[in-house]
Design a protein around this motif. Structure first.
Motif, PDB file in Angstrom:
ATOM      1  N   LYS A 209       0.831  -1.211   0.000  1.00 49.22           N
ATOM      2  CA  LYS A 209       0.000   0.000   0.000  1.00 49.22           C
ATOM      3  C   LYS A 209       0.864   1.259   0.000  1.00 49.22           C
ATOM      4  O   LYS A 209       0.572   2.222  -0.711  1.00 49.22           O
ATOM      5  CB  LYS A 209      -0.925   0.011   1.215  1.00 49.22           C
ATOM      6  N   ASN A 210       1.928   1.255   0.802  1.00 53.79           N
ATOM      7  CA  ASN A 210       2.768   2.451   0.896  1.00 53.79           C
ATOM      8  C   ASN A 210       3.537   2.727  -0.394  1.00 53.79           C
ATOM      9  O   ASN A 210       3.765   3.879  -0.747  1.00 53.79           O
ATOM     10  CB  ASN A 210       3.749   2.303   2.056  1.00 53.79           C
ATOM     11  N   VAL A 211       3.931   1.672  -1.093  1.00 57.20           N
ATOM     12  CA  VAL A 211       4.729   1.848  -2.313  1.00 57.20           C
ATOM     13  C   VAL A 211       3.851   2.054  -3.540  1.00 57.20           C
ATOM     14  O   VAL A 211       4.112   2.948  -4.357  1.00 57.20           O
ATOM     15  CB  VAL A 211       5.672   0.636  -2.527  1.00 57.20           C
ATOM     16  N   PHE A 212       2.802   1.258  -3.670  1.00 57.86           N
ATOM     17  CA  PHE A 212       2.014   1.276  -4.905  1.00 57.86           C
ATOM     18  C   PHE A 212       0.660   1.959  -4.764  1.00 57.86           C
ATOM     19  O   PHE A 212      -0.038   2.166  -5.764  1.00 57.86           O
ATOM     20  CB  PHE A 212       1.811  -0.160  -5.407  1.00 57.86           C
ATOM     21  N   GLY A 213       0.248   2.262  -3.536  1.00 52.05           N
ATOM     22  CA  GLY A 213      -1.026   2.936  -3.338  1.00 52.05           C
ATOM     23  C   GLY A 213      -2.205   1.985  -3.437  1.00 52.05           C
ATOM     24  O   GLY A 213      -2.047   0.763  -3.505  1.00 52.05           O
ATOM     25  N   GLY A 214      -3.406   2.548  -3.438  1.00 56.40           N
ATOM     26  CA  GLY A 214      -4.617   1.737  -3.499  1.00 56.40           C
ATOM     27  C   GLY A 214      -5.327   1.694  -2.165  1.00 56.40           C
ATOM     28  O   GLY A 214      -4.783   2.077  -1.128  1.00 56.40           O
ATOM     29  N   THR A 215      -6.556   1.205  -2.196  1.00 60.58           N
ATOM     30  CA  THR A 215      -7.341   1.078  -0.972  1.00 60.58           C
ATOM     31  C   THR A 215      -6.889  -0.161  -0.198  1.00 60.58           C
ATOM     32  O   THR A 215      -6.238  -1.049  -0.750  1.00 60.58           O
ATOM     33  CB  THR A 215      -8.835   0.964  -1.295  1.00 60.58           C
ATOM     34  N   TRP A 216      -7.265  -0.195   1.077  1.00 55.79           N
ATOM     35  CA  TRP A 216      -6.904  -1.363   1.875  1.00 55.79           C
ATOM     36  C   TRP A 216      -7.521  -2.648   1.336  1.00 55.79           C
ATOM     37  O   TRP A 216      -6.816  -3.670   1.226  1.00 55.79           O
ATOM     38  CB  TRP A 216      -7.308  -1.148   3.341  1.00 55.79           C
ATOM     39  N   PRO A 217      -8.828  -2.667   0.989  1.00 52.19           N
ATOM     40  CA  PRO A 217      -9.400  -3.916   0.456  1.00 52.19           C
ATOM     41  C   PRO A 217      -8.689  -4.397  -0.798  1.00 52.19           C
ATOM     42  O   PRO A 217      -8.402  -5.593  -0.947  1.00 52.19           O
ATOM     43  CB  PRO A 217     -10.858  -3.532   0.163  1.00 52.19           C
ATOM     44  N   SER A 218      -8.396  -3.473  -1.737  1.00 53.08           N
ATOM     45  CA  SER A 218      -7.731  -3.884  -2.973  1.00 53.08           C
ATOM     46  C   SER A 218      -6.303  -4.345  -2.696  1.00 53.08           C
ATOM     47  O   SER A 218      -5.817  -5.298  -3.316  1.00 53.08           O
ATOM     48  CB  SER A 218      -7.721  -2.746  -3.984  1.00 53.08           C
TER      49      SER A 218
END
Length: 248
Positions: A209-218
């Protein structure tokens, strides 16, 4: 350092080198322990202050495999018991000779796998620990390719740096489970191994999540997909390791 240094001066010099007198080693590990931080720093061009990804991976993996090779076996469940807990052989010379004779009539694949283990289990284990580090290193691009498959908007080099750092952290966290084996307690070693697995799973999700982003569910869904595909790839790799060690 003077021409005739004292033990204290030599020890101090060694400490400065190992601890990272210029702050690189200590800073690298501090960033590594924060999910995705070291990868982001590298991708954003702040590289001079940290140890390079490959060098860090090689150092940490070397330490891990040295400890793993020396660690006593405490979890008996899935391994073939060829020695007693006190280290004495569980197979007599007659039993070993009979087992080898029985293998002569078995399928080629079975003979290939089992003969080296029956003949000299210690040597077979040593060969495994010689081969596995090379296989892990070779699988880094495969893991990166799997990550890139789920994050197609990012370039492959970013996924490769991420793969190196994640594997490095895995060696760091699972080193604790190898060290726990020296306690001689299978229960304690199992608890530490489980804790390390949980810690790594959480780290993996946060790093993605920190490197590539996106929502937690995804991110959670993608981490599960990445893990599953990697296990699919790791299966044949493990088979190759076993065949390789058997043929040496």
């Amino acid at each position: 350092m003077p021409a005739d240094p004292t033990v204290k001066e030599i020890a101090g010099d060694a400490w400065h080198e190992l601890s990272g007198y210029d702050g690189r080693i200590a800073g690298t590990f501090r960033a590594l322990l924060r999910p995705g931080r070291l990868t982001l720093e590298y991708l954003q061009g702040r590289r001079a202050r940290y140890v390079s990804p490959i060098r860090l991976y090689l150092i940490v993996s070397l330490i891990y495999f040295l400890v793993a090779a020396a660690a006593p076996e405490t979890a008996g469940g899935l391994r073939v018991e060829l020695v007693q807990p006190d280290g004495s052989p569980s197979m007599s010379a007659e039993d070993r000779a009979k087992a080898l004779k029985d293998l002569e009539t078995g399928p080629w694949l079975l003979r290939t796998f089992l003969r080296p283990i029956v003949e000299d289990p210690a040597a077979f284990r040593a060969r495994i620990f010689t081969i596995v580090p090379r296989v892990f290193f070779g699988m880094l691009p495969l893991f990166a390719a799997i990550v890139a498959l789920f994050y197609r908007r990012r370039r492959f080099p970013a996924a490769l740096v991420f793969a190196v750092h994640v594997h490095t952290f895995a060696f760091v966290i699972f080193l604790a489970s190898q060290l726990a084996k020296f306690s001689g307690s299978a229960t304690f070693a199992g608890v530490v191994a489980l804790a390390a697995t949980v810690a790594f799973s959480i780290y993996m999700v946060k790093a993605l999540k920190n490197v590539f982003g996106g929502t937690w569910p995804s991110t959670i869904a993608k981490s599960i997909g990445i893990g599953f595909l990697y296990l699919v790839v790791a299966g044949p790799a493990f088979f190759i390791v076993m065949i390789w060690a058997s043929l040496l």
